[in-house]
Design a protein around this motif. Structure first.
Motif, short mmCIF file in Angstrom:
data_model
loop_
_atom_site.label_atom_id
_atom_site.label_comp_id
_atom_site.label_asym_id
_atom_site.label_seq_id
_atom_site.Cartn_x
_atom_site.Cartn_y
_atom_site.Cartn_z
N THR A 45 -3.03 4.95 -2.61
CA THR A 45 -4.15 5.70 -2.05
C THR A 45 -3.92 7.21 -2.06
OG1 THR A 45 -3.47 5.49 0.26
CG2 THR A 45 -4.80 3.70 -0.62
N ALA A 46 -3.10 7.66 -3.02
CA ALA A 46 -2.94 9.09 -3.31
C ALA A 46 -2.71 9.15 -4.82
CB ALA A 46 -1.74 9.65 -2.55
N SER A 47 -2.98 10.32 -5.41
CA SER A 47 -3.07 10.36 -6.87
C SER A 47 -1.84 10.95 -7.58
CB SER A 47 -4.31 11.17 -7.26
OG SER A 47 -4.42 11.21 -8.66
N LEU A 62 -0.32 12.31 -4.83
CA LEU A 62 0.87 11.53 -4.47
C LEU A 62 2.07 12.43 -4.73
CD1 LEU A 62 1.74 8.53 -3.68
CD2 LEU A 62 2.29 8.26 -6.08
N LEU A 63 2.78 12.79 -3.66
CA LEU A 63 3.87 13.76 -3.78
C LEU A 63 5.20 13.02 -3.91
CD1 LEU A 63 2.70 16.22 -0.98
CD2 LEU A 63 2.33 16.43 -3.46
N GLN A 64 6.01 13.51 -4.86
CA GLN A 64 7.29 12.85 -5.12
C GLN A 64 8.42 13.58 -4.39
OE1 GLN A 64 7.69 12.07 -9.25
NE2 GLN A 64 9.20 10.45 -8.92
N GLU A 107 4.48 5.46 4.00
CA GLU A 107 3.91 6.80 4.21
C GLU A 107 5.05 7.81 4.24
OE1 GLU A 107 0.81 8.37 4.52
OE2 GLU A 107 2.14 10.10 4.70
N ARG A 108 4.84 8.99 3.65
CA ARG A 108 5.91 10.00 3.63
C ARG A 108 5.84 10.99 4.79
NH1 ARG A 108 4.45 14.92 1.64
NH2 ARG A 108 6.56 15.52 1.08
N LEU A 109 4.72 11.03 5.53
CA LEU A 109 4.61 11.94 6.67
C LEU A 109 4.75 11.14 7.98
CD1 LEU A 109 1.65 14.23 5.51
CD2 LEU A 109 4.10 14.73 5.41
N HIS A 111 8.77 4.56 6.41
CA HIS A 111 8.67 6.01 6.20
C HIS A 111 9.54 6.34 5.00
CE1 HIS A 111 9.96 10.26 7.49
NE2 HIS A 111 8.77 10.33 6.93
N ALA A 112 8.92 6.53 3.84
CA ALA A 112 9.70 6.72 2.61
C ALA A 112 8.80 7.27 1.50
CB ALA A 112 10.31 5.38 2.18
N ASP A 113 9.41 7.49 0.34
CA ASP A 113 8.67 7.93 -0.83
C ASP A 113 8.12 6.71 -1.57
OD1 ASP A 113 7.70 8.97 -3.16
OD2 ASP A 113 9.61 9.83 -3.86
N GLY A 114 6.81 6.61 -1.60
CA GLY A 114 6.15 5.45 -2.20
C GLY A 114 6.37 5.29 -3.69
N GLU A 116 0.85 -1.19 0.00
CA GLU A 116 0.00 0.00 0.00
C GLU A 116 0.88 1.24 0.00
OE1 GLU A 116 -3.59 1.94 2.67
OE2 GLU A 116 -1.82 1.21 3.70
N ILE A 117 0.57 2.19 -0.88
CA ILE A 117 1.29 3.47 -0.88
C ILE A 117 0.34 4.52 -0.30
CG2 ILE A 117 2.53 5.18 -2.28
CD1 ILE A 117 3.74 2.31 -2.40
N GLY A 118 0.78 5.16 0.80
CA GLY A 118 -0.05 6.18 1.47
C GLY A 118 -0.80 5.60 2.66
N THR A 119 -0.07 5.32 3.75
CA THR A 119 -0.69 4.73 4.95
C THR A 119 -1.74 5.66 5.54
OG1 THR A 119 1.55 3.90 5.45
CG2 THR A 119 -0.14 3.60 7.16
N GLY A 120 -1.42 6.97 5.57
CA GLY A 120 -2.32 7.95 6.18
C GLY A 120 -2.65 7.55 7.60
N CYS A 121 -3.93 7.51 7.94
CA CYS A 121 -4.35 7.12 9.30
C CYS A 121 -4.29 5.61 9.51
CB CYS A 121 -5.76 7.62 9.57
SG CYS A 121 -6.95 6.84 8.47
N GLY A 122 -4.15 4.85 8.42
CA GLY A 122 -4.02 3.39 8.57
C GLY A 122 -5.33 2.62 8.45
N1 SAH Z 1 -4.98 4.98 2.94
C1 SAH Z 1 -5.55 6.10 3.67
C2 SAH Z 1 -5.69 7.33 2.82
C3 SAH Z 1 -4.44 8.05 2.87
S1 SAH Z 1 -4.44 9.70 2.25
C4 SAH Z 1 -6.86 5.74 4.33
O1 SAH Z 1 -7.03 4.60 4.67
O2 SAH Z 1 -7.70 6.58 4.56
C5 SAH Z 1 -2.97 9.57 1.29
C6 SAH Z 1 -1.68 9.46 2.05
O3 SAH Z 1 -0.66 9.34 1.07
C7 SAH Z 1 -1.33 10.69 2.88
O4 SAH Z 1 -1.12 10.31 4.21
C8 SAH Z 1 -0.04 11.22 2.24
O5 SAH Z 1 0.88 11.76 3.17
C9 SAH Z 1 0.50 9.97 1.58
N2 SAH Z 1 1.44 10.20 0.48
C10 SAH Z 1 1.41 11.17 -0.48
N3 SAH Z 1 2.47 11.03 -1.32
C11 SAH Z 1 3.17 9.96 -0.89
C12 SAH Z 1 4.36 9.30 -1.33
N4 SAH Z 1 5.04 9.71 -2.39
N5 SAH Z 1 4.80 8.23 -0.65
C13 SAH Z 1 4.13 7.77 0.45
N6 SAH Z 1 2.99 8.34 0.92
C14 SAH Z 1 2.52 9.42 0.26
#
Ligand code: SAH
Length: 222
Positions: free
Chosen positions: A160-162, A216-218, A116-118, A141-144, A93-99
């Motif tokens: 889960t980010a665009s 989705l931020l690079q 997750e990047r944050l 904790h890395a760039d997805g 999964e890319i973008g853990t967010g709240c999990g």
């Molecule tokens: N999966 C989450 C939704 C997460 S929102 C849910 O269950 O609700 C998207 C997440 O993607 C954010 O936390 C954001 O920080 C993260 N994100 C954005 N760009 C990213 C990247 N390049 N690598 C990893 N995480 C990234």
């Protein structure tokens, strides 16, 4: 995590969660394992206290730092599209967010790898995984955009980010026969949820529906 502050919500949440599941059925979610997991996962624990009372509405909600928890319908739809493949071994999964999505995936697969990047969001998500005793989640904790080569190939990848382009590394790390779900930002700025299937000869792509994810931020992780 202090569960007491959620006690009031906890008492009513089972009923409101069942109502949410009914709504998801009406919207076309059919996979029982997915509906059952949503019914038994306390979404209010993935939100800050001020937002927790809205946890069982079928909407995305803010989780801080400009990010959101995905809409339950989208979480259900994406999980269903992966479960339907019949292969739920290693999931990335890319973008853990709240999990929340991570936790749903952990119940319907063998092992979930999530990036997750944050750091601040990741730390809170880890606490939740621990308190819910989900022990098949590995996080980074890395760039997805780079994926997670060490654990590849993955049976499924869920982004889960665009992004505006499909990250090449993710395609490389998908197993043949595997599925990837990715909300792609297309011309005109809207997003389309794409289902990619890797075959012996290349890729098959299908547009599922229009969606609305954070970007989705690079690059630099913080
Ligand atoms: N999966 C989450 C939704 C997460 S929102 C849910 O269950 O609700 C998207 C997440 O993607 C954010 O936390 C954001 O920080 C993260 N994100 C954005 N760009 C990213 C990247 N390049 N690598 C990893 N995480 C990234």
């Amino acid at each position: 995590m202090n569960h007491n502050k959620f006690a009031g919500i906890g008492m009513t949440s089972q009923r409101t969660r069942s109502r949410l599941v009914e709504r998801l059925r009406e919207k076309g979610i059919k996979e029982e394992s997915v509906l059952n997991t949503i019914e038994t996962t306390p979404r209010h624990l993935f939100l800050d206290e001020a937002m927790a009372h809205r946890a069982y509405e079928d909407t995305a909600l803010p989780i801080g730092l400009g990010q959101t928890i995905s809409q339950p319908y989208i979480v259900a739809r994406m999980t269903e599209l992966l479960v339907d493949s019949g292969i739920m071994g290693n999931i990335l999964e890319i973008g853990t967010g709240c999990g929340y999505q991570t936790s749903i995936l952990s119940k319907v697969s063998f092992q979930v790898y999530t990036i997750e990047r944050l750091k601040q969001l990741q730390d809170k998500a880890i606490e939740r995984f621990k308190s819910l005793e989900l022990d098949n989640i590995t996080y980074k904790h890395a760039d997805g955009f780079l994926g997670w080569q060490e654990h590849a190939p993955f049976d499924a990848i869920i982004v889960t980010a665009s992004p505006s382009n499909i990250p090449e590394k993710l395609v490389e790390q998908l197993a043949v026969g595997g599925r990837m779900l990715i909300p792609l930002t297309v011309e005109g700025g809207h997003q389309e949820l794409i289902l990619l299937q890797k075959t012996e000869d290349g890729m098959e792509q299908m547009m599922i529906e229009k969606v609305n994810f954070v970007p989705l931020l690079q690059g630099t992780v913080t």
